[in-house]
Scaffold this motif. Structure first.
Motif, PDB file in Angstrom:
ATOM      1  N   THR A 198      -0.099  -7.333   3.567  1.00 15.98           N
ATOM      2  CA  THR A 198      -0.716  -6.211   4.276  1.00 15.98           C
ATOM      3  C   THR A 198      -2.187  -6.506   4.568  1.00 15.98           C
ATOM      4  O   THR A 198      -2.675  -6.234   5.669  1.00 15.98           O
ATOM      5  CB  THR A 198      -0.592  -4.923   3.448  1.00 15.98           C
ATOM      6  OG1 THR A 198       0.791  -4.636   3.226  1.00 15.98           O
ATOM      7  CG2 THR A 198      -1.245  -3.749   4.168  1.00 15.98           C
ATOM      8  N   ARG A 199      -2.878  -7.063   3.581  1.00 16.28           N
ATOM      9  CA  ARG A 199      -4.303  -7.367   3.773  1.00 16.28           C
ATOM     10  C   ARG A 199      -4.515  -8.320   4.940  1.00 16.28           C
ATOM     11  O   ARG A 199      -5.415  -8.118   5.772  1.00 16.28           O
ATOM     12  CB  ARG A 199      -4.884  -7.964   2.493  1.00 16.28           C
ATOM     13  CG  ARG A 199      -6.398  -8.220   2.583  1.00 16.28           C
ATOM     14  CD  ARG A 199      -6.984  -8.694   1.273  1.00 16.28           C
ATOM     15  NE  ARG A 199      -6.449  -9.976   0.845  1.00 16.28           N
ATOM     16  CZ  ARG A 199      -5.617 -10.149  -0.177  1.00 16.28           C
ATOM     17  NH1 ARG A 199      -5.238  -9.118  -0.910  1.00 16.28           N
ATOM     18  NH2 ARG A 199      -5.162 -11.351  -0.497  1.00 16.28           N
ATOM     19  N   GLU A 200      -3.677  -9.345   5.051  1.00 18.73           N
ATOM     20  CA  GLU A 200      -3.815 -10.315   6.138  1.00 18.73           C
ATOM     21  C   GLU A 200      -3.566  -9.667   7.489  1.00 18.73           C
ATOM     22  O   GLU A 200      -4.284  -9.923   8.466  1.00 18.73           O
ATOM     23  CB  GLU A 200      -2.856 -11.482   5.911  1.00 18.73           C
ATOM     24  CG  GLU A 200      -3.218 -12.341   4.696  1.00 18.73           C
ATOM     25  CD  GLU A 200      -2.160 -13.386   4.388  1.00 18.73           C
ATOM     26  OE1 GLU A 200      -1.099 -13.355   5.052  1.00 18.73           O
ATOM     27  OE2 GLU A 200      -2.384 -14.207   3.478  1.00 18.73           O
ATOM     28  N   GLY A 201      -2.538  -8.812   7.566  1.00 17.87           N
ATOM     29  CA  GLY A 201      -2.232  -8.140   8.827  1.00 17.87           C
ATOM     30  C   GLY A 201      -3.327  -7.179   9.245  1.00 17.87           C
ATOM     31  O   GLY A 201      -3.704  -7.118  10.431  1.00 17.87           O
ATOM     32  N   VAL A 202      -3.854  -6.422   8.289  1.00 18.16           N
ATOM     33  CA  VAL A 202      -4.928  -5.470   8.597  1.00 18.16           C
ATOM     34  C   VAL A 202      -6.185  -6.208   9.025  1.00 18.16           C
ATOM     35  O   VAL A 202      -6.881  -5.791   9.954  1.00 18.16           O
ATOM     36  CB  VAL A 202      -5.200  -4.562   7.381  1.00 18.16           C
ATOM     37  CG1 VAL A 202      -6.462  -3.732   7.592  1.00 18.16           C
ATOM     38  CG2 VAL A 202      -4.009  -3.642   7.127  1.00 18.16           C
ATOM     39  N   GLN A 203      -6.481  -7.330   8.365  1.00 20.64           N
ATOM     40  CA  GLN A 203      -7.681  -8.075   8.723  1.00 20.64           C
ATOM     41  C   GLN A 203      -7.611  -8.589  10.158  1.00 20.64           C
ATOM     42  O   GLN A 203      -8.626  -8.601  10.873  1.00 20.64           O
ATOM     43  CB  GLN A 203      -7.892  -9.242   7.762  1.00 20.64           C
ATOM     44  CG  GLN A 203      -9.253  -9.916   7.915  1.00 20.64           C
ATOM     45  CD  GLN A 203     -10.398  -8.949   7.649  1.00 20.64           C
ATOM     46  OE1 GLN A 203     -10.505  -8.382   6.571  1.00 20.64           O
ATOM     47  NE2 GLN A 203     -11.251  -8.739   8.648  1.00 20.64           N
ATOM     48  N   LYS A 204      -6.437  -8.989  10.610  1.00 19.31           N
ATOM     49  CA  LYS A 204      -6.263  -9.424  11.998  1.00 19.31           C
ATOM     50  C   LYS A 204      -6.569  -8.278  12.954  1.00 19.31           C
ATOM     51  O   LYS A 204      -7.207  -8.482  14.000  1.00 19.31           O
ATOM     52  CB  LYS A 204      -4.849  -9.936  12.221  1.00 19.31           C
ATOM     53  CG  LYS A 204      -4.557 -11.274  11.559  1.00 19.31           C
ATOM     54  CD  LYS A 204      -3.124 -11.709  11.799  1.00 19.31           C
ATOM     55  CE  LYS A 204      -2.827 -13.038  11.113  1.00 19.31           C
ATOM     56  NZ  LYS A 204      -1.408 -13.464  11.298  1.00 19.31           N
ATOM     57  N   MET A 205      -6.126  -7.072  12.616  1.00 21.08           N
ATOM     58  CA  MET A 205      -6.414  -5.910  13.453  1.00 21.08           C
ATOM     59  C   MET A 205      -7.910  -5.630  13.479  1.00 21.08           C
ATOM     60  O   MET A 205      -8.489  -5.338  14.531  1.00 21.08           O
ATOM     61  CB  MET A 205      -5.654  -4.680  12.931  1.00 21.08           C
ATOM     62  CG  MET A 205      -5.871  -3.423  13.756  1.00 21.08           C
ATOM     63  SD  MET A 205      -4.855  -2.043  13.190  1.00 21.08           S
ATOM     64  CE  MET A 205      -5.614  -1.670  11.612  1.00 21.08           C
ATOM     65  N   TYR A 206      -8.550  -5.757  12.328  1.00 17.68           N
ATOM     66  CA  TYR A 206      -9.994  -5.519  12.250  1.00 17.68           C
ATOM     67  C   TYR A 206     -10.771  -6.591  13.019  1.00 17.68           C
ATOM     68  O   TYR A 206     -11.799  -6.311  13.623  1.00 17.68           O
ATOM     69  CB  TYR A 206     -10.453  -5.469  10.796  1.00 17.68           C
ATOM     70  CG  TYR A 206     -10.386  -4.082  10.191  1.00 17.68           C
ATOM     71  CD1 TYR A 206     -11.529  -3.449   9.740  1.00 17.68           C
ATOM     72  CD2 TYR A 206      -9.179  -3.408  10.078  1.00 17.68           C
ATOM     73  CE1 TYR A 206     -11.474  -2.170   9.183  1.00 17.68           C
ATOM     74  CE2 TYR A 206      -9.115  -2.138   9.530  1.00 17.68           C
ATOM     75  CZ  TYR A 206     -10.267  -1.522   9.099  1.00 17.68           C
ATOM     76  OH  TYR A 206     -10.202  -0.258   8.569  1.00 17.68           O
TER      77      TYR A 206
END
Length: 244
Positions: A198-206
């Motif tokens: 989840t952290r990796e996916g959210v960071q891509k969005m950010y």
């Protein structure tokens, strides 16, 4: 105002050690506000208070600790004359799939995001009512739209939205209540996510689209500096290319 013996109002900001909280302090101080910076990371808020100068104080406080908040309120009263503005900004975004593995994260989000804002407001409410004040609650786009993997985070933000509307009706016209609902903002929040995928996916969005904390802070300052007969109750904002 509760600090009427002074020439400038007092803003109490939780989560003031980084992100929107620190940016709000840097925006409000030159606008004529004295600021009480509340956070757990004392070194950061002490540096910020030193940067701002006279009328800025750093108070180590955890919004999940009511006794600590009471002590903080006593300091604000003694050193600054009392709070005119409360900005409930402290929060965590511990996203991840709903499972027993994430149960500590769920409880942390509820205690910080929802109960933290409620408890801080309860503790400072008498000061805010003393002559008229403002409450600014930081919510999120997630307070309007729930997604897979953000259920408990969304629940805390939906809770903030509902509580803010009830508080608005209960406290008018003495205390103005403003709800701020940002989309993706360039803060530390994604780095705290414990679920790796989840952290990796959210960071891509950010990485793709963010609003700067300073831009949110400008909006907070604008809302607070309107004439007392006018209240901006709710502000929803996103990066221009954020779809949901």
């Amino acid at each position: 105002m509760s600090s009427s013996e002074h020439s400038s109002p007092v803003a109490v900001i939780t989560g003031a050690s980084s992100g929107i909280g620190a940016a709000a302090a840097r925006s409000l101080y030159p606008a004529g506000y004295r600021v009480a910076l509340l956070a757990r990371r004392l070194d950061r808020i002490t540096s910020l208070a030193d940067e701002l100068g006279d009328g800025a104080i750093a108070i180590e406080a955890d919004v999940t600790d009511r006794d600590g908040l009471v002590a903080a309120a006593e300091r604000v009263k003694a050193e600054l004359g009392g709070a005119d503005v409360l900005i409930n900004n402290a929060g965590v975004m511990l996203l991840g799939p709903f499972s027993a593995d994430q149960r500590d994260d769920y409880r942390n989000m509820i205690q910080v995001n929802l109960m933290g804002a409620i408890t801080t407001t309860e503790v400072f409410l008498d000061q805010l009512k003393d002559g008229g004040g403002d409450i600014v609650n930081l919510s999120s786009v997630a307070g309007r739209t729930a997604r897979s993997g953000n259920g408990v985070y969304a629940a805390t933000k939906w809770g903030i939205n509902g509580w803010s509307e009830s508080l608005r009706q209960e406290l008018l016209p003495d205390v103005r209540v403003t709800l701020i609902e940002p989309g993706v903002v360039d803060t530390e929040l994604p780095t705290h996510i414990t679920h790796e995928g989840t952290r990796e996916g959210v960071q891509k969005m950010y990485d793709a689209a963010t609003v700067k904390p300073e831009e949110v802070a400008e909006i907070i300052t604008f809302a607070l500096t309107r004439p007392r007969h006018l209240v901006i109750n709710e502000i929803l904002l996103r990066p221009a290319d954020q779809l949901g």
